[in-house]
Each structure stands twice: as structure tokens, then as C-alpha cells.
Design an enzyme around this catalytic site. Structure first.
Site, short mmCIF file in Angstrom:
data_model
loop_
_atom_site.label_atom_id
_atom_site.label_comp_id
_atom_site.label_asym_id
_atom_site.label_seq_id
_atom_site.Cartn_x
_atom_site.Cartn_y
_atom_site.Cartn_z
CB ILE A 198 -3.03 -5.48 0.87
CG1 ILE A 198 -2.99 -4.03 1.34
CG2 ILE A 198 -1.98 -6.63 1.73
CD1 ILE A 198 -3.18 -3.74 2.80
CB SER A 199 -0.99 -2.05 -3.16
OG SER A 199 -1.78 -2.64 -4.22
CE LYS A 200 7.16 -2.46 -2.58
NZ LYS A 200 8.00 -2.50 -3.71
N PRO A 201 2.75 -0.42 0.79
CG PRO A 201 3.01 -0.41 2.92
CD PRO A 201 3.22 -1.39 1.83
NE ARG A 235 -0.27 -1.90 4.00
CZ ARG A 235 0.42 -3.18 3.63
NH1 ARG A 235 1.41 -3.64 4.28
NH2 ARG A 235 0.54 -3.67 2.36
#
Length: 245
Positions: free
Chosen positions: A82-85, A56
Site C-alpha cells: 500500500i503506497s505511502k499516504p 486506512r
């Protein structure tokens, strides 16, 4: 002077290379991120395995690399994130839970709306036979191309700079469609391009609930074709817009 040209090329490569020695290259930090997600007990193991394989930190700005494996959204420029994992894991898990995905053993042919920095496209590439990803912002489209070239994937996603609301009929029909931007409705083009047995997930406005994750299954049986909708938890994604910039 050929040597002078080689020296300039080497200097350019050094300037573009990611700094090493940050503790991120070996993968231990990434594995700890996955272990934290696994401990929650609510994510698909196949999705977690894919996330364990995708670095990431290669998809965020160098200044933010130390935060790459925290469960947080991060800015990627152009007013996007970028979205949270955990959000990525949850949405991909919902896709994997579709009847069609269970029969295929994977996501099949995937359409992603909103490439962003390319991270989710990379994870999708570990789970799908083919990934077509659309980004409307040229700056992010170009950034995603660079980012994806830095990572090893079983198959490269096909990136397009285009209007995501239109989908991409030429690459369809799709077994799975996932959107990283939320609108007031599901664009008709997506429904037309979702194959029978396919599943779509997108942040969408719901009456009285704000924006929620909506799952649509395209069913085809003796009664004909129909779409079954289910609504999940509230989310907050960037707006789904038309056109290209």
C-alpha cells in the site's frame, strides 16, 4: 438446533471482526496523519479531506494496523504494498489539478489500474462520480472487496479482476486514469479510453531518469486532439504486468 447455528454464526462474526480498542477507530490518529500532510503545504485540500474520511487501518493486516497512519508503505501480501499516504496525496492532487477536473469540480469517471488492498479506490470514491478499479491478482481483488465492504463511502467503486493494461472500454471514456504500477510505456488502451479534457497519471520509465511520475493531458481544440506529457519526480512502484493471476 437453531440456537447452535446462531452460536456458530456469532463465533464466525467475532473471528472476522477487526479488534477494537487499538486507538484507531475514533479517527484521532487519522486526523493527525492528515494534519502532518497539511503542514507540508503541498497537497490539495480536497484530497486531504477525502483521506481524513477513509480509515486506512481497515486496509492493512491487523498486525500492521498500528503503523497504518505513518507515512510509510506497508506490505499487503502477494509481493505488493500500500503506497505511502504522501504518495497517494501527491498523485491524487496532480489528478485534481487537471483542467478538466477543475471544470467538473472533481475527478469525474475514474479508472484505477492496480486496486491493491482498495485504499486508494476508497479515497477516489470520495472525489469522483464513478470509480472503476482493476486488479490482476485474484487474491488482492478478493481482499479489496472485503476491505471496501467495511467502510462507508458515498458510492462503491466497481472492482474488476482483469488485465489492467487493457483498461476497461465498457466503463469509459474516463475523465481520470491513475496507475499504481509502473511500466516502460503508457499502454495505448489507456490513451484511447481517456476522454478529451481528461488527465492520466502513471509511474513510467523515462530515459536517463529511471521511473518517474508521468502526467498526460488529453487536449481537444481547433487543432484536433493531442496528448501533452509532463514528467515529475522519481518514484519506485511495482512493475506493470499483463494478464491475470
Amino acid at each position: 438446533m437453531p440456537q447452535r447455528h446462531l452460536q456458530l454464526a456469532a463465533a464466525d462474526a467475532a473471528r472476522l471482526a477487526r479488534p477494537s480498542g487499538t486507538g484507531l477507530d475514533g479517527g484521532a490518529v487519522r486526523q493527525r496523519m492528515v494534519a502532518r500532510l497539511r503542514a507540508e503545504g503541498r497537497f490539495d485540500e480536497r484530497v486531504l479531506a477525502a483521506m481524513a474520511s477513509v480509515p486506512r487501518h481497515e486496509f492493512v493486516d491487523t498486525a500492521l494496523a498500528a503503523q497504518a497512519y505513518e507515512d510509510t508503505a506497508l506490505p499487503i501480501g502477494h509481493g505488493q504494498t500500500i503506497s505511502k499516504p504522501s504518495v497517494v496525496a501527491h498523485m491524487l492532487g496532480l489528478l485534481m489539478a487537471g483542467t478538466g477536473a477543475a471544470q467538473r469540480g472533481g475527478l469525474g469517471r475514474v479508472l484505477e489500474i492496480g486496486t491493491g488492498c482498495g485504499y486508494q479506490a476508497a479515497v477516489l470514491a470520495m472525489l469522483a462520480r464513478q470509480v472503476t478499479s482493476i486488479e490482476r491478482l485474484q487474491g488482492l481483488y478478493e481482499k479489496a472487496q472485503i476491505n471496501l465492504h467495511r467502510v462507508a463511502l458515498p458510492r462503491a467503486p466497481r472492482l474488476l479482476w482483469a488485465d489492467g493494461r487493457l483498461g476497461h472500454a465498457a466503463s469509459g471514456p474516463f475523465d481520470s486514469i491513475i496507475a499504481a504500477a509502473g511500466g516502460d510505456d503508457i499502454p495505448p488502451a489507456w490513451l484511447e479510453q481517456l476522454a478529451p479534457g481528461g488527465r492520466l497519471i502513471a509511474p513510467t520509465a523515462a530515459a536517463g531518469r529511471g521511473q518517474v511520475l508521468v502526467v498526460l493531458d488529453h487536449l481537444s481544440d481547433a487543432g484536433g486532439q493531442r496528448w501533452v506529457r509532463s514528467e515529475h519526480e522519481a518514484v519506485l512502484f511495482v512493475p506493470l504486468k499483463s494478464g491475470v493471476v
